[in-house]
Write a protein that holds these residues in place. Structure first.
Motif, PDB file in Angstrom:
ATOM      1  N   ASP A 340       2.223  43.828  20.239  1.00  0.00           N
ATOM      2  CA  ASP A 340       1.223  43.961  19.188  1.00  0.00           C
ATOM      3  C   ASP A 340       1.491  43.006  18.028  1.00  0.00           C
ATOM      4  OD1 ASP A 340       3.544  45.312  18.534  1.00  0.00           O
ATOM      5  OD2 ASP A 340       2.530  46.983  17.541  1.00  0.00           O
ATOM      6  N   GLN A 341       2.647  42.315  18.057  1.00  0.00           N
ATOM      7  CA  GLN A 341       2.955  41.318  17.026  1.00  0.00           C
ATOM      8  C   GLN A 341       2.500  39.935  17.497  1.00  0.00           C
ATOM      9  OE1 GLN A 341       6.877  41.695  14.969  1.00  0.00           O
ATOM     10  NE2 GLN A 341       7.344  43.154  16.616  1.00  0.00           N
ATOM     11  N   LEU A 342       1.736  39.259  16.650  1.00  0.00           N
ATOM     12  CA  LEU A 342       1.225  37.936  16.995  1.00  0.00           C
ATOM     13  C   LEU A 342       2.363  36.979  17.335  1.00  0.00           C
ATOM     14  CD1 LEU A 342      -1.008  35.791  17.221  1.00  0.00           C
ATOM     15  CD2 LEU A 342      -0.836  35.471  14.725  1.00  0.00           C
ATOM     16  N   GLU A 343       3.469  37.029  16.558  1.00  0.00           N
ATOM     17  CA  GLU A 343       4.576  36.098  16.789  1.00  0.00           C
ATOM     18  C   GLU A 343       5.182  36.280  18.181  1.00  0.00           C
ATOM     19  OE1 GLU A 343       4.088  36.807  12.457  1.00  0.00           O
ATOM     20  OE2 GLU A 343       4.304  38.110  14.210  1.00  0.00           O
ATOM     21  N   VAL A 344       5.225  37.513  18.663  1.00  0.00           N
ATOM     22  CA  VAL A 344       5.770  37.768  20.003  1.00  0.00           C
ATOM     23  C   VAL A 344       4.856  37.164  21.069  1.00  0.00           C
ATOM     24  CG1 VAL A 344       6.338  39.562  21.693  1.00  0.00           C
ATOM     25  CG2 VAL A 344       7.012  39.831  19.294  1.00  0.00           C
ATOM     26  N   ARG A 345       3.543  37.352  20.893  1.00  0.00           N
ATOM     27  CA  ARG A 345       2.601  36.801  21.871  1.00  0.00           C
ATOM     28  C   ARG A 345       2.655  35.272  21.862  1.00  0.00           C
ATOM     29  NH1 ARG A 345      -0.636  40.627  19.262  1.00  0.00           N
ATOM     30  NH2 ARG A 345      -2.081  39.042  18.436  1.00  0.00           N
ATOM     31  N   GLN A 346       2.735  34.698  20.677  1.00  0.00           N
ATOM     32  CA  GLN A 346       2.829  33.234  20.593  1.00  0.00           C
ATOM     33  C   GLN A 346       4.129  32.728  21.200  1.00  0.00           C
ATOM     34  OE1 GLN A 346       2.251  32.814  16.337  1.00  0.00           O
ATOM     35  NE2 GLN A 346       0.110  32.154  16.615  1.00  0.00           N
ATOM     36  N   ALA A 347       5.218  33.475  21.006  1.00  0.00           N
ATOM     37  CA  ALA A 347       6.501  33.084  21.606  1.00  0.00           C
ATOM     38  C   ALA A 347       6.392  33.053  23.127  1.00  0.00           C
ATOM     39  CB  ALA A 347       7.598  34.058  21.167  1.00  0.00           C
ATOM     40  N   ALA A 349       3.665  32.605  24.805  1.00  0.00           N
ATOM     41  CA  ALA A 349       2.780  31.490  25.162  1.00  0.00           C
ATOM     42  C   ALA A 349       3.538  30.164  25.164  1.00  0.00           C
ATOM     43  CB  ALA A 349       1.608  31.428  24.182  1.00  0.00           C
ATOM     44  N   TYR A 350       4.399  29.961  24.158  1.00  0.00           N
ATOM     45  CA  TYR A 350       5.178  28.722  24.113  1.00  0.00           C
ATOM     46  C   TYR A 350       6.278  28.697  25.170  1.00  0.00           C
ATOM     47  CZ  TYR A 350       3.091  26.885  19.818  1.00  0.00           C
ATOM     48  OH  TYR A 350       2.217  26.355  18.895  1.00  0.00           O
ATOM     49  N   ALA A 351       6.770  29.851  25.565  1.00  0.00           N
ATOM     50  CA  ALA A 351       7.823  29.888  26.592  1.00  0.00           C
ATOM     51  C   ALA A 351       7.276  29.548  27.974  1.00  0.00           C
ATOM     52  CB  ALA A 351       8.465  31.279  26.621  1.00  0.00           C
ATOM     53  N   ARG A 400      10.471  26.477  19.795  1.00  0.00           N
ATOM     54  CA  ARG A 400       9.453  27.096  18.940  1.00  0.00           C
ATOM     55  C   ARG A 400       9.310  28.577  19.294  1.00  0.00           C
ATOM     56  NH1 ARG A 400       7.562  28.549  14.525  1.00  0.00           N
ATOM     57  NH2 ARG A 400       5.303  28.783  14.318  1.00  0.00           N
ATOM     58  N   ALA A 401       9.422  28.907  20.564  1.00  0.00           N
ATOM     59  CA  ALA A 401       9.325  30.297  21.005  1.00  0.00           C
ATOM     60  C   ALA A 401      10.440  31.138  20.390  1.00  0.00           C
ATOM     61  CB  ALA A 401       9.377  30.375  22.528  1.00  0.00           C
ATOM     62  N   ARG A 402      11.652  30.602  20.369  1.00  0.00           N
ATOM     63  CA  ARG A 402      12.783  31.348  19.788  1.00  0.00           C
ATOM     64  C   ARG A 402      12.569  31.566  18.290  1.00  0.00           C
ATOM     65  NH1 ARG A 402      15.506  27.364  22.842  1.00  0.00           N
ATOM     66  NH2 ARG A 402      16.180  28.156  24.880  1.00  0.00           N
ATOM     67  N   LEU A 437      10.799  33.164  30.349  1.00  0.00           N
ATOM     68  CA  LEU A 437      11.121  34.116  29.281  1.00  0.00           C
ATOM     69  C   LEU A 437      12.619  34.304  29.123  1.00  0.00           C
ATOM     70  CD1 LEU A 437       8.346  36.845  29.780  1.00  0.00           C
ATOM     71  CD2 LEU A 437       8.369  34.906  28.192  1.00  0.00           C
ATOM     72  N   ALA A 438      13.350  34.215  30.228  1.00  0.00           N
ATOM     73  CA  ALA A 438      14.814  34.349  30.154  1.00  0.00           C
ATOM     74  C   ALA A 438      15.417  33.263  29.268  1.00  0.00           C
ATOM     75  CB  ALA A 438      15.415  34.300  31.545  1.00  0.00           C
ATOM     76  N   GLU A 439      14.773  32.092  29.245  1.00  0.00           N
ATOM     77  CA  GLU A 439      15.250  30.987  28.407  1.00  0.00           C
ATOM     78  C   GLU A 439      15.279  31.352  26.929  1.00  0.00           C
ATOM     79  OE1 GLU A 439      14.113  26.733  29.032  1.00  0.00           O
ATOM     80  OE2 GLU A 439      12.682  27.623  30.428  1.00  0.00           O
ATOM     81  N   ILE A 440      14.383  32.260  26.510  1.00  0.00           N
ATOM     82  CA  ILE A 440      14.300  32.590  25.083  1.00  0.00           C
ATOM     83  C   ILE A 440      14.822  34.005  24.823  1.00  0.00           C
ATOM     84  CG2 ILE A 440      12.372  31.008  24.768  1.00  0.00           C
ATOM     85  CD1 ILE A 440      10.533  33.489  24.553  1.00  0.00           C
ATOM     86  N   GLY A 441      15.513  34.594  25.799  1.00  0.00           N
ATOM     87  CA  GLY A 441      16.169  35.876  25.585  1.00  0.00           C
ATOM     88  C   GLY A 441      15.337  37.096  25.923  1.00  0.00           C
TER      89      GLY A 441
END
Length: 579
Positions: A340-347, A349-351, A400-402, A437-441
């Motif tokens: 529900d957090q925009l930053e999580v969804r964008q992360a 998307a960039y991952a 950027r995702a991180r 996704l594993a790349e960004i934790g």
């Protein structure tokens, strides 16, 4: 050991085709001397007997050629047999040869528009009524028969039955596609003897209305007049679907397959095969080996360029990649924490690495997609270049995702689970995303289940991320199904496939439906796509081409390289025969 169903036993053997030829000729001018006193009469009588034998042999050869078509289906089972409730790819493929709409997409090329089917003609777009409504009227073809069944005879389709069928399509309790019909106030008999009238609350162009009565989704006409409960008997239509198409339902064996027989009273004429046997074979290797050994005539292929090229190089087999099978996107559930957090969804998307997904299929099988669009470069969509100009292409950028995860207070990442179909076209791409996704934790656990179970689970709103492959006929349909609030799974008024819970584009989508200027209509759709990307609700991935392979005895009869085919495999089969 599981017993092989009766109708599938002969499918596991090669059928030998024998051609018998005989020829005898009369005299040069074609006359036959019937004088009993003439020696030649004896010869001519012998010739006549030989001719009759040759005709019999030709008939026998024709009977041998016209046999059952054996298809390797891509799923382990089916979920829904009611055509107006069928939402999975396998369910729809089995539905297609059984039912028809008032009109149909031109076989193998939906971009060519529509042609008559149960209706005698495709009507011109009617002018709006004085009160701003619109009325479409269709004349129902005479002699269109509904299939016979175990304890009923075939019967003629009437305009009253057509009305009842579309009333079912509109009803959310009896149709999975009722959300598409918000524009339809009512369906009734017209003024003509065999006419049916659709009363719309606002005008629609042919491109937006005709798909509602065409051979897709809720547009199919079903026959339920033989049932005690009529068109309210949902159990009856689920147990034995009945339509007017070239093939009729005979038998379903869960986990094994479906048997369809040719419908001898089909109004277009004799179907090309005596029947169709669909074997559920979710494993790609098993289907491929069955085709190579001659146990199958036709199979759903693997979305990989190498597979297409390898099969097509084999003697006696043709393999193709046919554009366009469907759009594959990732839908992020904005109603579920932490998505529900925009930053999580964008992360996320960039991952995602779109190029890695496309590499799974290879050139000519997968084409990049960055927006919600039914065809590449469709009016109202966004190309990846256009999305990049707006800074919304979400090109692969783990750093950027991180950063975005850290902004969301999740610098250590998080874990969640998703359910995937066992089909490689789903499983492989979840695995690619899992690695991204594993790349960004972020630890995404993938639970692999059979295809119908996946469809059930994701519609219960249990996945944080849903990967979905979506063949849809128009921009309006794809936006209504995936980006309109009415289609939100579980809670929508007509829940279908809005897995992201995106709802901010409702007004624009509805405005586009009544817009008569095509450029303005496309602009409205484009605005919705921009809103979706700004919210990172749906992340574009690729357009995947359908792949098929068949043995050379199979004759598709119509071109199969057309652009923009919808549910293309059975569209091929509709017109097909054996050579």
């Amino acid at each position: 050991m599981k017993r092989t169903p009766r109708f599938l036993r002969p499918l596991m053997m090669m059928l030998a085709l024998a051609m018998i030829a005989a020829a005898c000729a009369a005299d040069d001018n074609g006359d036959v001397d019937t004088d009993p006193d003439d020696d030649a009469a004896v010869d001519d009588d012998a010739d006549a007997d030989d001719d009759a034998t040759a005709d019999d042999d030709d008939d026998a050869a024709a009977d041998t050629e016209r046999r059952r078509l054996r298809i390797g289906g891509f799923a382990a089972d089916m979920g829904q047999s009611d055509p107006q409730m069928a939402t999975t790819g396998m369910d729809r493929q089995i539905t297609i040869p059984q039912v028809e709409g008032l009109v149909r997409y031109v076989p193998n090329d939906m971009l060519e528009g529509f042609e008559p089917a149960i209706a005698t003609e495709v009507p011109e777009v009617p002018e709006p009524n004085d009160d701003g409504t619109q009325t479409w009227e269709f004349e129902i073809r005479e002699g269109v028969m509904c299939h016979d069944g175990p304890d009923w005879d075939a019967y003629e389709l009437t305009p009253e039955m057509v009305v009842a069928s579309y009333e079912k399509s509109i009803d959310p309790d009896r149709s999975a596609y009722s959300g598409d019909y918000g524009v339809v106030d009512s369906v009734e008999l017209g003024e003509g003897e065999r006419t049916v009238r659709f009363n719309l609350n606002s005008p629609r162009s042919a491109d937006l209305f005709l798909p509602l009565v065409a051979d897709f989704a809720g547009g199919y006409v079903v026959c339920m007049d033989h049932l005690d409960g009529g068109y309210d008997d949902m159990e009856g239509i689920a147990n034995h679907p009945v339509g007017t198409g070239p093939y009729k339902w005979i038998e379903y064996n869960p986990g094994d397959g479906v048997q369809l027989d040719a419908f001898d009273e089909y109004w277009r004429g004799e179907p090309g095969f005596t029947g169709i046997d669909v074997l559920f074979m979710a494993d790609d290797s098993s289907r491929t080996l069955a085709l190579q050994s001659g146990e199958l005539d036709f199979m759903y292929g693997v979305q990989e360029r190498q597979w297409v090229d390898r099969l097509d190089a084999e003697d006696g087999i043709t393999a193709i990649a046919m554009p366009v099978g469907g759009l594959q996107n990732f839908h992020i559930n904005m109603a579920m924490e932490p998505f529900d957090q925009l930053e999580v969804r964008q992360a996320i998307a960039y991952a995602q690495d779109r190029d890695a997904h496309i590499a799974v299929g290879g050139e000519g099988v997968m084409v990049p997609a960055c927006a919600l669009e039914h065809l590449p470069n469709a009016p109202g969509g966004l190309s990846c270049e256009e999305a990049a100009e707006l800074g919304l292409d979400y090109d692969h950028d783990p750093d950027r995702a991180r950063e975005l995860l850290a902004e969301a207070g999740l610098e250590d990442g998080f874990s969640f689970e998703v359910v995937s179909s066992e089909l490689e076209t789903y499983r492989d791409h979840y695995m690619v995303l899992q690695a991204n996704l594993a790349e960004i934790g972020i630890d995404m656990q993938v639970d692999v289940v059979d295809h119908p179970t996946m469809h059930s689970v994701i519609r219960e709103d249990n996945n944080g991320i849903v990967q979905y492959t979506a063949p849809r006929p128009t921009m309006d349909t794809i936006l209504m199904h995936f980006a309109h609030s009415s289609a939100i799974v579980v809670e929508g008024s007509a829940p279908v496939t809005n897995f992201s819970h995106f709802s901010d584009g409702d007004e624009l989508i509805e405005e586009a439906q009544v817009e008569t200027d095509s450029d303005r209509q496309a602009e409205l759709w484009r605005e919705v796509n921009i809103m979706i990307l700004e919210q990172a609700a749906i992340i574009g991935n690729f357009h995947g081409n359908d792949t098929f392979a068949w043995r050379d005895e199979f004759d598709p009869a119509t071109p199969v390289d057309a652009s923009g085919s919808l549910e293309s495999s059975f569209k091929i089969i509709h017109e097909a025969t054996f050579r």
